[in-house]
Design a protein around this motif. Structure first.
Motif: not given
Length: 427
Positions: A123-143
């Motif tokens: 649960i977080s600010y969505p631009t963290y994930e968007i920025g990761t995707q833009i770079a071509g990397a992957s996101t790992h989300k934790v509680a």
């Protein structure tokens, strides 16, 4: 490598139909969905902007790394207010055009890409994930980002996002928790990315019914830091190490009743172990000084990482305009206006929490930031959004932030607007 495509539920057009419903409600729409400041930019900041309209760095190119005034103001602010000595921990900073572009470009500027993993709170600010995707990397989300065992053994982790105080939940992490994150990240060679944009907007988790009294008991810490900041500048004036009038005009003497203490900083010595290595902190003046439209923010930390980022930022033109840098330098030295704004937001948050509780939400004062994060009464954010829209009230759907069972209400509204929200929810 170029920008990669991204996929995100964070799309404000998704609430357009709810806004139409709200606009048709008696009294019209009250929008509590976006954290956009509504209060005036401090007068001394406006003055600095105007004074520098014809300065050399307004008709010429400004420095990507910051003007001389800004390069003095930022380290002094970190040292006096947040207990961070840039020189002692080998840190530097670079200004950014608002914090959002700093967040969105971070993974790219760190050269992350396919096979690299960026950890972030679920649960977080969505631009963290968007920025990761833009770079071509992957996101790992934790509680829980402070539960380092949930991510330090994940293959490919190159960066870890931390947000304290958190948007949207308001959770604030302790220095001990931050220290554990730094230690685990360094073990695996990952960079810690600490979003601290709400660092001075903390509330101590007071219950809404007794928050005023408790706030009075919390006054010493930041009040003392800011007083020390102003006193230090007065001492420098007396020794000939003077500041230009336009830079110093924000330093306004003794403060009374600050009522708050800053959140722990990832760069403070007991957290970083005396070294900024592998740590980057993002900070913004959008909320504490109502400067969202000025686009004034920065990234501070590991000197080597900052130096490389500054080179790239210069080449792609991510540079704050010269007059805005002058205004930013003044805002970094402001004291009374920061305290005044803090008091406004605390008052509004208490009123908003009380109104939401009266309407049946399990609402509580956040530890920090400017939002009340609640579970949807129906169990679904969109159903609740529709119900609220019929009252003319718009909130943020929790799905934007990773939880479709919750809602976020922003306190970035005037006192009269919050009073009107309270009346509608009580009707």
């Amino acid at each position: 490598m170029g920008f990669h495509t991204f996929d995100s539920p964070y799309d404000w057009s998704r609430i357009s139909s709810y806004k139409k419903t709200a606009a048709a409600a008696p009294g019209g729409m009250i929008n509590l969905s976006v954290g956009s400041p509504v209060d005036p930019v401090p007068a001394n900041v406006q003055q600095a902007l105007a004074e520098h309209a014809e300065a050399p760095d307004s008709h010429g190119y400004p420095k990507a790394t910051g003007s001389e005034a800004l390069r003095r103001a930022v380290p002094e602010w970190f040292k006096s207010v947040r207990g961070v000595d840039f020189e002692a921990i080998d840190a530097d900073f670079v200004p950014t055009v608002g914090s959002k572009e700093g967040v969105a470009l971070m993974a790219s500027l760190l050269h992350l890409g396919e096979g690299d993993v960026v950890v972030q709170p679920a649960i977080s600010y969505p631009t963290y994930e968007i920025g990761t995707q833009i770079a071509g990397a992957s996101t790992h989300k934790v509680a829980d980002i402070a539960d380092v065992d949930s991510w330090r053994s994940v293959p490919g982790v190159k960066a870890v996002w931390v947000n304290s105080p958190c948007n949207p939940t308001g959770e604030t992490l302790s220095a001990a928790q931050l220290k554990g994150i730094v230690a685990a990240a360094r073990e695996i060679g990952a960079v810690v990315l600490s979003d601290e944009c709400y660092a001075l907007l903390t509330w101590g988790s007071d219950d809404e019914n007794d928050g005023g009294a408790k706030a009075g008991n919390r006054s010493a810490t930041l009040n003392g830091k800011l007083q020390s900041f102003a006193s230090d500048v007065d001492v420098r004036r007396g020794t000939g190490d003077t500041l230009p009038a336009s830079e110093a005009c924000g330093l306004s003497g003794p403060l009374v009743g600050a009522g708050f203490a800053p959140a722990s900083c990832m760069l403070q010595p007991d957290v970083c172990g005396g070294s900024a290595r592998g740590i980057l902190v993002l900070y913004s003046l959008s909320k504490q000084s109502n400067m969202a439209g000025y686009r004034t923010a920065l990234v501070a930390g590991d000197k080597d990482l900052i130096a490389e980022m500054a080179v790239y930022r210069k080449q792609i033109g991510e540079i704050i305009p010269g007059p805005v840098q002058a205004a930013m330098a003044v805002a970094m030295g402001d004291t009374d206006d920061v305290v005044t704004q803090h008091a406004r937001y605390e008052r509004r948050l208490h009123a908003l929490v009380a109104a939401l509780r009266g309407h049946g939400y399990d609402a509580h004062m956040p530890q920090g930031a400017l939002y009340v994060w609640v579970k949807a009464r129906s169990g679904d954010c969109w159903t609740d959004l529709a119900d609220l829209a019929r009252l003319g009230i718009i909130a943020s759907p929790g799905e934007f932030y990773g939880d479709p069972t919750s809602l976020r209400f922003s306190a970035t509204a005037t006192d009269s607007t919050i009073a009107e929200v309270s009346a509608r929810l009580a009707a």
